[in-house]
Scaffold this active site. Structure first.
Site, short mmCIF file in Angstrom:
data_model
loop_
_atom_site.label_atom_id
_atom_site.label_comp_id
_atom_site.label_asym_id
_atom_site.label_seq_id
_atom_site.Cartn_x
_atom_site.Cartn_y
_atom_site.Cartn_z
N CYS A 69 0.81 -1.23 0.00
CA CYS A 69 0.00 0.00 0.00
C CYS A 69 0.83 1.28 0.00
CB CYS A 69 -0.97 0.00 1.17
SG CYS A 69 -0.21 0.22 2.81
N HIS A 108 -1.90 1.38 7.08
CA HIS A 108 -2.39 1.37 5.70
C HIS A 108 -2.49 2.81 5.21
CE1 HIS A 108 -4.17 -0.27 2.12
NE2 HIS A 108 -5.22 0.53 2.22
N ASP A 145 -7.92 3.90 -3.43
CA ASP A 145 -6.93 3.02 -2.82
C ASP A 145 -6.52 1.98 -3.85
OD1 ASP A 145 -5.35 1.40 -1.27
OD2 ASP A 145 -6.90 0.91 0.22
#
Length: 289
Positions: A69, A108, A145
């Protein structure tokens, strides 16, 4: 240093209009997810992934590699900023697999993207609306994302309108707000799985500066109990999804059919990474249960 856009677009196979519109954002996000796999190989072999844009370009764009990520969303944020989008970086807490009441660290990275013209709320969306789509603040943003990796991850921008259910390329998502102990409300990204809403990640809207992102990246890569000390590789295809967890390969077809098979030995692992995930792995990658 910024990422070379021509090289990046060639890497993900995208040749759309380079204007900061919703259509551009939507097509770019999907092309990125299809084009660059999720993987944590550097962590497995004992290296902390670099978030320097020069290194990210060499690895994810010029090299046959993917990333997790922090790498993926850092790269994508730079591309979007070059195209004229306003990008806010937020750190979140992964909730997948968390025990009831468990508070995980902010490990994250997600992105808030403002698109000129405000939010397009599709007709027939379920659930209540939230902030005005054309207003300031969270109601004027999309959640993006490209670094979650899993089969439930976002494939398209999600309007930051609490309660609005959005279906994008066969996946359904929504954002809900939770009351918090502190002054900032907690946003929770949920995905529909069968008849159930599952929680993916929670976050607040306080922007994360680069030093905080760097610390979170270092923690994930070095903590002895980090889940990323075990091999995770995932790739989304138009017709399905591949997931490698340690020595277990899971194939999920578009119709929901799931097959599971073991990966035996270092040579089989390297061949799998190269042929099916499109990754040229560095030395030292071995299957670990």
């Amino acid at each position: 240093m910024s990422v070379d856009l021509d090289k990046y677009f060639a890497r993900i196979g995208w040749d759309g209009e380079r204007a900061p519109t919703l259509d551009t954002l939507r097509s770019l996000q999907y092309a990125h997810v299809l084009g660059i796999p999720f993987e944590n190989i550097d962590v497995v072999v004992g290296t902390v992934p670099s978030l320097d844009l020069t290194d990210l370009e060499a690895k994810l764009v010029a090299g046959s590699r993917g990333g997790y990520c922090f790498e993926q969303n850092t790269l994508f944020a730079d591309v979007l900023e070059q195209l004229g989008y306003r990008v806010t970086r937020w750190t979140g807490r992964v909730r997948v697999g968390a025990r009831p009441g468990e508070i995980r660290p902010r490990t994250h990275l997600v992105l808030g993207i403002e698109v000129p013209g405000g939010i397009e709320v599709p007709g027939g969306g379920e659930g209540p609306g939230g902030d005005r789509p054309d207003g300031d603040g969270p109601g004027g943003r999309y959640l993006v994302d490209v670094g979650f990796g899993s089969i439930d991850a976002l494939l398209e921008p999600l309007p930051m309108v609490p309660g609005l259910v959005r279906e994008g390329r066969g996946r359904r998502h929504r954002l809900v707000l939770e009351e918090a102990d502190g002054p900032a409300p907690v946003w929770v990204l949920q995905a529909r799985s069968g008849d159930t809403w599952i929680e993916l990640v929670s976050f607040t809207l306080d922007a994360a500066p680069p030093p905080d992102i760097g610390v979170a990246n270092w923690h994930v890569a070095t903590h002895p109990r980090s889940p990323f000390r075990r091999l995770f590789v995932q790739r989304t295809h138009v017709d399905g999804h591949l997931s490698l967890d340690g020595t277990t390969l899971t194939r999920t077809a578009r119709d929901g059919t799931v097959t599971v098979e073991p990966v035996e030995g270092a040579e089989a692992l390297r061949e799998l990474l190269e042929s099916e995930f499109g990754i040229a792995p560095p030395r030292g990658v071995r299957p670990e249960r």
